[in-house]
Design a protein around this motif. Structure first.
Motif, PDB file in Angstrom:
ATOM      1  N   VAL A  22      45.420  35.103  35.822  1.00 20.31           N
ATOM      2  CA  VAL A  22      45.381  35.689  34.472  1.00 20.31           C
ATOM      3  C   VAL A  22      45.570  34.594  33.426  1.00 20.31           C
ATOM      4  CG1 VAL A  22      46.573  37.241  32.879  1.00 20.31           C
ATOM      5  CG2 VAL A  22      46.153  37.958  35.240  1.00 20.31           C
ATOM      6  N   LEU A  23      46.526  33.719  33.649  1.00 17.73           N
ATOM      7  CA  LEU A  23      46.802  32.651  32.683  1.00 17.73           C
ATOM      8  C   LEU A  23      45.621  31.686  32.585  1.00 17.73           C
ATOM      9  CD1 LEU A  23      50.536  31.930  33.611  1.00 17.73           C
ATOM     10  CD2 LEU A  23      49.638  33.422  31.812  1.00 17.73           C
ATOM     11  N   PHE A  24      45.023  31.339  33.719  1.00 14.49           N
ATOM     12  CA  PHE A  24      43.856  30.455  33.684  1.00 14.49           C
ATOM     13  C   PHE A  24      42.706  31.116  32.927  1.00 14.49           C
ATOM     14  CE2 PHE A  24      45.628  28.686  37.823  1.00 14.49           C
ATOM     15  CZ  PHE A  24      46.131  27.556  37.215  1.00 14.49           C
ATOM     16  N   SER A  25      42.513  32.406  33.140  1.00 15.17           N
ATOM     17  CA  SER A  25      41.430  33.120  32.468  1.00 15.17           C
ATOM     18  C   SER A  25      41.643  33.156  30.958  1.00 15.17           C
ATOM     19  CB  SER A  25      41.309  34.540  33.026  1.00 15.17           C
ATOM     20  OG  SER A  25      40.252  35.241  32.424  1.00 15.17           O
ATOM     21  N   LEU A  26      42.882  33.355  30.526  1.00 17.53           N
ATOM     22  CA  LEU A  26      43.172  33.331  29.093  1.00 17.53           C
ATOM     23  C   LEU A  26      42.882  31.945  28.507  1.00 17.53           C
ATOM     24  CD1 LEU A  26      46.503  35.377  28.932  1.00 17.53           C
ATOM     25  CD2 LEU A  26      44.189  36.148  28.381  1.00 17.53           C
ATOM     26  N   GLY A  27      43.167  30.918  29.272  1.00 16.99           N
ATOM     27  CA  GLY A  27      42.812  29.575  28.824  1.00 16.99           C
ATOM     28  C   GLY A  27      41.315  29.413  28.653  1.00 16.99           C
ATOM     29  N   SER A  28      40.540  30.050  29.528  1.00 14.81           N
ATOM     30  CA  SER A  28      39.079  29.992  29.415  1.00 14.81           C
ATOM     31  C   SER A  28      38.602  30.701  28.162  1.00 14.81           C
ATOM     32  CB  SER A  28      38.431  30.624  30.650  1.00 14.81           C
ATOM     33  OG  SER A  28      38.778  29.943  31.827  1.00 14.81           O
ATOM     34  N   VAL A  29      39.199  31.856  27.863  1.00 14.02           N
ATOM     35  CA  VAL A  29      38.817  32.602  26.661  1.00 14.02           C
ATOM     36  C   VAL A  29      39.048  31.760  25.412  1.00 14.02           C
ATOM     37  CG1 VAL A  29      39.361  34.611  25.227  1.00 14.02           C
ATOM     38  CG2 VAL A  29      39.184  34.861  27.721  1.00 14.02           C
ATOM     39  N   LEU A  30      40.240  31.147  25.315  1.00 16.74           N
ATOM     40  CA  LEU A  30      40.532  30.295  24.164  1.00 16.74           C
ATOM     41  C   LEU A  30      39.608  29.080  24.145  1.00 16.74           C
ATOM     42  CD1 LEU A  30      42.274  29.535  21.731  1.00 16.74           C
ATOM     43  CD2 LEU A  30      43.890  28.462  23.320  1.00 16.74           C
ATOM     44  N   GLY A  31      39.352  28.518  25.318  1.00 16.99           N
ATOM     45  CA  GLY A  31      38.531  27.318  25.387  1.00 16.99           C
ATOM     46  C   GLY A  31      37.102  27.538  24.922  1.00 16.99           C
ATOM     47  N   VAL A  32      36.468  28.631  25.366  1.00 18.00           N
ATOM     48  CA  VAL A  32      35.077  28.860  24.945  1.00 18.00           C
ATOM     49  C   VAL A  32      35.011  29.153  23.450  1.00 18.00           C
ATOM     50  CG1 VAL A  32      34.339  29.664  27.221  1.00 18.00           C
ATOM     51  CG2 VAL A  32      35.094  31.328  25.523  1.00 18.00           C
TER      52      VAL A  32
ATOM     53  N   GLU B  28      42.484  38.207  40.639  1.00 18.49           N
ATOM     54  CA  GLU B  28      42.401  37.873  42.059  1.00 18.49           C
ATOM     55  C   GLU B  28      43.178  36.600  42.343  1.00 18.49           C
ATOM     56  OE1 GLU B  28      38.877  36.597  45.138  1.00 18.49           O
ATOM     57  OE2 GLU B  28      38.867  38.592  44.272  1.00 18.49           O
ATOM     58  N   ALA B  29      43.891  36.609  43.463  1.00 17.19           N
ATOM     59  CA  ALA B  29      44.570  35.403  43.911  1.00 17.19           C
ATOM     60  C   ALA B  29      43.538  34.522  44.595  1.00 17.19           C
ATOM     61  CB  ALA B  29      45.709  35.754  44.874  1.00 17.19           C
ATOM     62  N   GLY B  30      42.769  33.827  43.788  1.00 16.72           N
ATOM     63  CA  GLY B  30      41.693  32.992  44.286  1.00 16.72           C
ATOM     64  C   GLY B  30      41.331  31.934  43.266  1.00 16.72           C
ATOM     65  N   GLN B  31      40.340  31.137  43.605  1.00 21.08           N
ATOM     66  CA  GLN B  31      40.017  29.953  42.822  1.00 21.08           C
ATOM     67  C   GLN B  31      39.120  30.208  41.627  1.00 21.08           C
ATOM     68  OE1 GLN B  31      38.674  30.959  45.569  1.00 21.08           O
ATOM     69  NE2 GLN B  31      36.743  29.999  46.057  1.00 21.08           N
ATOM     70  N   TYR B  32      38.589  31.414  41.461  1.00 16.11           N
ATOM     71  CA  TYR B  32      37.537  31.615  40.462  1.00 16.11           C
ATOM     72  C   TYR B  32      38.045  31.499  39.025  1.00 16.11           C
ATOM     73  CZ  TYR B  32      34.938  33.017  44.542  1.00 16.11           C
ATOM     74  OH  TYR B  32      34.333  33.013  45.772  1.00 16.11           O
ATOM     75  N   ALA B  33      39.211  32.027  38.733  1.00 10.99           N
ATOM     76  CA  ALA B  33      39.737  31.900  37.370  1.00 10.99           C
ATOM     77  C   ALA B  33      40.080  30.450  37.058  1.00 10.99           C
ATOM     78  CB  ALA B  33      40.963  32.791  37.188  1.00 10.99           C
ATOM     79  N   LEU B  34      40.655  29.737  38.018  1.00 13.63           N
ATOM     80  CA  LEU B  34      40.940  28.311  37.817  1.00 13.63           C
ATOM     81  C   LEU B  34      39.638  27.540  37.637  1.00 13.63           C
ATOM     82  CD1 LEU B  34      42.850  25.887  37.755  1.00 13.63           C
ATOM     83  CD2 LEU B  34      42.752  25.828  40.256  1.00 13.63           C
ATOM     84  N   MET B  35      38.628  27.901  38.417  1.00 13.94           N
ATOM     85  CA  MET B  35      37.326  27.261  38.254  1.00 13.94           C
ATOM     86  C   MET B  35      36.784  27.466  36.845  1.00 13.94           C
ATOM     87  SD  MET B  35      33.874  28.244  38.095  1.00 13.94           S
ATOM     88  CE  MET B  35      33.808  29.785  38.975  1.00 13.94           C
ATOM     89  N   GLY B  36      36.864  28.710  36.339  1.00  9.54           N
ATOM     90  CA  GLY B  36      36.392  28.986  34.999  1.00  9.54           C
ATOM     91  C   GLY B  36      37.132  28.181  33.949  1.00  9.54           C
TER      92      GLY B  36
END
Length: 572
Positions: free
Chosen positions: A87-97, A156-164
């Motif tokens: 969730v935290l990585f995904s929020l970073g992606s939202v701010l980043g884009v 998901e407990a997986g690499q996709y949010a970190l990848m994003g």
């Protein structure tokens, strides 16, 4: 005036992050861990000295996410806690884009070729003041915040949010490298590119394809200094990939990749192109709404995609030379992914298409910002051109409004959370394919099973069953790293059978006698009843196993959940 605009922009971004966080926290711990998540848990549970070996032998992904999850496990290990970093990585992606799209439209960012000074690396987080740039950033952020696929894999407990997140960092670095090609920009790009690549193999396409476009652009323009610097970035990145390509990839390819990897398997190129087009079509509608796991009709999804493409095409002529490359970056990623699909490496579509989602949001946001906030150049032209310019401006803005309205509709009616889908699909829950109700199945089995009643755990259910059964707590000694692979290989170490519960071999490719021999670890001639627990089904191998058991026993299904079933056998 500038300060007011910056404050408004900051408040809008904060509100956007709050909405994105709410959508990602909704039902975060409701869905049980599925096959991939459970494997990630077991790999990350390995002692640090053995962690890299567990990654090589236990999963088919690079090691960065496993290292981070290993550091997180001492704090929590339940489903909610395991998924919270995503969730935290995904929020970073939202701010980043949002920042990428804003800076693309900001008057602060222009290349050295235009004669305007570009900001240093620390200023990549400055808030631009142009209204079109603010709109571009907010639209890009909203798109990524609401995309159902982004929400689903942020849960998901997986690499996709970190990848994003790492791919989004690379977009920030790419923007700076494009505007100011120097050593610091190159270092920023190489670092972010390696972080992305050590998270997910498909991220190689997301970082390498845009860099190839920059190299081509520098070549066409004969800007040899720019070409030398960007080429040096690519060389440094390739060198940094060597440990991943030499130490991890070979072992992981032999452990689960297609036997046709790196081989073109088609015979008719025309048929192959048609199939590739179908794959790309499926990839795009999945990326937009998680199709076919959405209640939104396919025709509406295609209309949304068509309007998005039209919006980008109608605004490209109004972009400057740097901005026009960004749609080309996106097309290059899709093309590279299509090539890997032909080579039987990275499939084109499904969750693998997420490598391009941050850039997709930026491109649409850039187009929307350009369309919704045009300057008054048409009105300052001579009277003959002004009416034509006004009509063109109105047409472009109308396309932008229709596109964003339809995208909002599609996203809101395709949200992945179970509680939302049960409302949108009253007759039944439209589950995503990775939904596996293993937790409920294990709880039912624990209550219904007679003491020491034989139980066979079909291979696909092993990781999640062991997680919910607390398998590691059943033994005095810690389980070895990636222990489940030993059970899948038909080896019979002590931890593969406990209390008349057998963790089964990997059924795929096994002969009928091998399946029967493995079942006999818990079922013998005197067995009156037994269980088979299955999840992450792999027909027809599982069907063969069940048919073998049904020759002498009657079978019932006392529990049948989403991709998780408990079978009960009683002697005839």
């Amino acid at each position: 005036m500038v300060a007011r605009g910056e404050r408004t922009n900051a408040l809008a971004l904060a509100l956007l992050l709050l909405i994105a966080a709410g959508l990602r926290l909704l039902d975060l711990g409701v869905r049980p861990l599925w096959f991939d998540e459970a494997m990630e848990y077991w790999v990350a549970s390995a002692p640090l000295p053995q962690l890299l070996a567990a990654v090589r032998g236990g999963i088919q992904d690079p090691p960065l996410y496993s290292l981070l999850l290993h550091a997180w496990l001492p704090f929590t290990s339940d489903a909610f806690g395991l998924r919270l970093p995503s969730v935290l990585f995904s929020l970073g992606s939202v701010l980043g884009v949002a920042l990428v799209a804003q800076r693309l439209g900001s008057r602060e960012v222009r290349s050295q070729e235009s004669g305007v000074r570009s900001p240093d690396v620390c200023s990549s987080l400055q808030l631009p003041v142009r209204r079109s740039a603010m709109l571009a950033g907010l639209v890009a952020g909203v798109i990524l915040a609401l995309l159902p696929t982004e929400i689903r894999y942020a849960q998901e407990a997986g690499q996709y949010a970190l990848m994003g997140f790492t791919v989004t960092l690379n977009l920030l670095a790419l923007q700076r490298l494009q505007a100011r090609p120097d050593t610091l920009s190159c270092l920023f790009w190489v670092t972010s590119a390696l972080l992305a690549s050590y998270t997910f193999y498909g991220a190689l396409l997301a970082v390498a394809a845009p860099l190839a476009v920059l190299l081509l652009d520098a070549t066409v323009r004969r800007n040899w200094r720019r070409l030398l610097i960007i080429g040096g970035c690519g060389l440094a990145y390739t060198s940094g990939l060597l440990p991943l390509l030499l130490l991890f990839l070979p072992a992981q390819l032999s452990g689960g990749a297609s036997p046709n990897a790196f081989r073109l398997t088609f015979t008719n190129p025309f048929v192959a192109l048609i199939e590739l087009g179908n794959d790309l079509s499926a990839a795009l509608v999945f990326q937009l709404a998680g199709s076919p796991w959405t209640v939104v009709p396919l025709g509406v999804l295609w209309l949304a995609l068509g309007l998005s493409a039209l919006l980008v095409l109608t605004t490209v002529p109004r972009l400057d030379a740097q901005q026009r490359l960004w749609p080309a970056f996106l097309l290059a990623i899709y093309a590279a992914n299509a090539l890997t699909d032909l080579l039987n490496l990275l499939p084109l579509g499904f969750r693998y298409i997420l490598i391009s989602s941050p850039l997709l949001a930026v491109v649409i946001g850039q187009a929307a910002g350009t369309a919704l906030e045009q300057n008054s150049k048409f009105r300052t032209q001579n009277s003959e051109d002004a009416p034509q310019g006004s009509v063109a401006l109105l047409r472009t803005r109308t396309i932008a409004v229709l596109t964003l309205t339809l995208l909002l509709f599609v996203c809101l009616f395709s949200l992945p959370q179970r509680s939302v889908r049960e409302i949108l699909q009253p007759p039944g829950y439209l589950a995503w394919p990775e939904t596996e109700d293993t937790q409920a199945m294990v709880q039912f089995w624990q209550q219904a099973r007679a003491p020491h009643e034989p139980t066979y755990i079909a291979s696909g259910a092993l990781p999640a069953f062991a997680y919910y059964q607390g398998w590691d707590e059943q033994f005095n000694e810690a389980l070895p790293p990636a222990w489940y692979t030993a059970c899948w290989r038909a080896a019979t170490p002590q931890f593969c059978t406990y209390d008349r519960v057998a963790l089964g071999i990997w059924l795929g490719g096994r002969s009928t006698p091998q399946m029967l021999d493995d079942l006999r670890r818990v079922v013998d001639a005197e067995t009156e009843s037994f269980w088979v627990l299955a999840a992450h089904h792999h027909p027809p191998e599982l069907d063969i196993l069940l048919n073998l058991a049904s020759e002498f026993y009657t079978m019932s299904q006392p529990y049948d959940g989403h991709n998780a079933t408990a079978y009960y056998f009683e002697r005839r």
